[in-house]
Design an enzyme around this catalytic site. Structure first.
Site, short mmCIF file in Angstrom:
data_model
loop_
_atom_site.label_atom_id
_atom_site.label_comp_id
_atom_site.label_asym_id
_atom_site.label_seq_id
_atom_site.Cartn_x
_atom_site.Cartn_y
_atom_site.Cartn_z
N ARG A 240 -5.63 -1.57 2.09
CA ARG A 240 -6.35 -2.84 2.07
C ARG A 240 -7.46 -2.76 3.10
NH1 ARG A 240 -4.81 -4.18 -2.08
NH2 ARG A 240 -3.78 -6.07 -2.77
N GLU A 269 -14.49 -6.96 1.63
CA GLU A 269 -15.01 -6.55 0.32
C GLU A 269 -15.20 -7.77 -0.59
OE1 GLU A 269 -11.65 -3.90 -0.57
OE2 GLU A 269 -11.08 -5.24 -2.19
N HIS A 287 -12.50 -0.43 -4.92
CA HIS A 287 -11.13 -0.94 -5.11
C HIS A 287 -10.62 -0.71 -6.54
CE1 HIS A 287 -8.11 -4.06 -3.36
NE2 HIS A 287 -7.49 -3.23 -4.19
C1 DGY Z 1 -2.92 -4.06 -5.73
O1 DGY Z 1 -2.22 -4.10 -6.74
O2 DGY Z 1 -2.56 -4.57 -4.67
C2 DGY Z 1 -4.24 -3.43 -5.88
O3 DGY Z 1 -4.86 -3.23 -4.66
C3 DGY Z 1 -5.08 -4.30 -6.78
O4 DGY Z 1 -5.78 -3.48 -7.62
#
Ligand code: DGY
Length: 327
Positions: A240, A269, A287
């Site tokens: 993240r 982001e 992402h």
């Molecule tokens: C998640 O599933 O947490 C991913 O980062 C989203 O694509």
């Protein structure tokens, strides 16, 4: 009997919408408008459920304004867009979408590691600019992947998938750090050895971050941690934004204190720290670690199954705060 009302907050597969429409009065958003917090609040004022994708923040203020809300179903395994404590206090269930994306995301983590260590995008840009006129022995020489030391911070399901790829596919020596140590069986399954965070940062050739975001994991990697890494090391973040101090990373990359980084997630982001855009030794992706159509459909359907499971049958599949069910 009237159907429960739900909001699907972002554009989604038509077939998932169709499944939801069989059970709910659905307000869809196929135009994919990004709702402001106030717009989201207004749209949820009369809804029992919401299908979120990670970009919608569910917090105490929103919950107070939406008394009918019973469930927020995230189409993501991460759920740092949810204030789970506030949801539990209000008796609102949260669900996420684990498991269905594990192997796809681990594939991407490895792809980013390979692209970063072997300078795939940097060399492609050079070629596209028409700068490739002759061969030289050290042109875009990168870092070995096979046989090197892979350090994984965050050893949940995705971390374990990356460990197995490294150990069994690339003969890597896998070390990991996690809040809690894996069982001996799981460690053997991943061929991974538990070490302290500092030891991992000092000895890994490639550091991959797969730790969930929380206040405690904010800036897990900042200037001091980057300072512990080998100057030849690479850093990969598929966890993240906010796990890495992006400003400190840009400095470390520019000053070659580490060799390279591969980032799929960013602080704030979709904005990207401007300094990261100007350093050559970083691979940047928007992402997309779980982005195959098959996996995204499975994630969407799991979020839909949670809404149907809870609002229609009283049984969600992947609850985040099961205390709400017991109450
Ligand atoms: C998640 O599933 O947490 C991913 O980062 C989203 O694509």
């Amino acid at each position: 009997m009237s159907k429960p009302k739900i909001l699907v907050a972002r554009a989604i597969f038509p077939e998932t919408l169709e499944r939801l429409s069989a059970h709910f009065e659905v307000e869809a958003n196929q135009a994919d408008t990004l709702f402001t917090p106030d717009e989201l609040k207004a749209r949820l004022a009369d809804k029992q459920g919401v299908f979120t994708t990670g970009s919608e923040r569910i917090d105490a203020g929103l919950l107070a304004a939406c008394p009918a809300l019973k469930i927020c179903a995230n189409m993501a395994v991460g759920f740092n867009n949810f204030d789970v404590e506030a949801m539990t206090a209000r008796g609102v269930l949260g669900t996420n979408a684990p498991d269905v994306l594990t192997e796809t995301t681990a594939d991407f983590g490895f792809a980013l590691l390979m692209a970063t260590a072997r300078r795939v995008t940097e060399s492609e840009h050079y070629l596209r600019r028409g700068e490739w006129t002759r061969w030289s022995y050290d042109m875009f020489a990168g870092t070995e992947v096979h046989g090197s030391t892979l350090g994984i911070i965050g050893m949940g399901r995705i971390g374990q998938g990356i460990a197995r790829r490294g150990a069994f596919g690339f003969g890597m020596d896998v070390i990991y750090h996690n809040r809690s140590r894996l069982s001996p069986e799981l460690e053997a399954d991943c061929k991974a050895r538990y070490v302290g965070k500092e030891e991992l940062l000092r000895s890994a050739d490639h550091v991959v971050l797969v730790v969930p975001y929380s206040a405690a994991s904010h800036h897990t990697i900042g200037a001091p941690e980057l300072g512990l890494m080998k100057p030849t090391a690479t850093l990969i973040n598929i966890a993240r934004g906010g796990i890495v101090d992006d400003a400190a990373l840009a400095v470390a990359l520019r000053e070659r204190r580490i060799a390279a980084a591969g980032l799929d997630v960013f602080e704030g982001e979709p904005k990207v720290h401007p300094d990261l855009l100007t350093v050559p030794n970083v691979v940047l992706t928007p992402h997309i670690a779980s982005a195959t159509l098959k996996t995204r459909l499975a994630m969407a359907n799991l979020a839909a199954d949670n809404l149907i499971g809870y609002l229609v049958h009283g049984k969600p599949l992947t609850p985040l705060n099961p205390a709400v069910l017991a109450a």
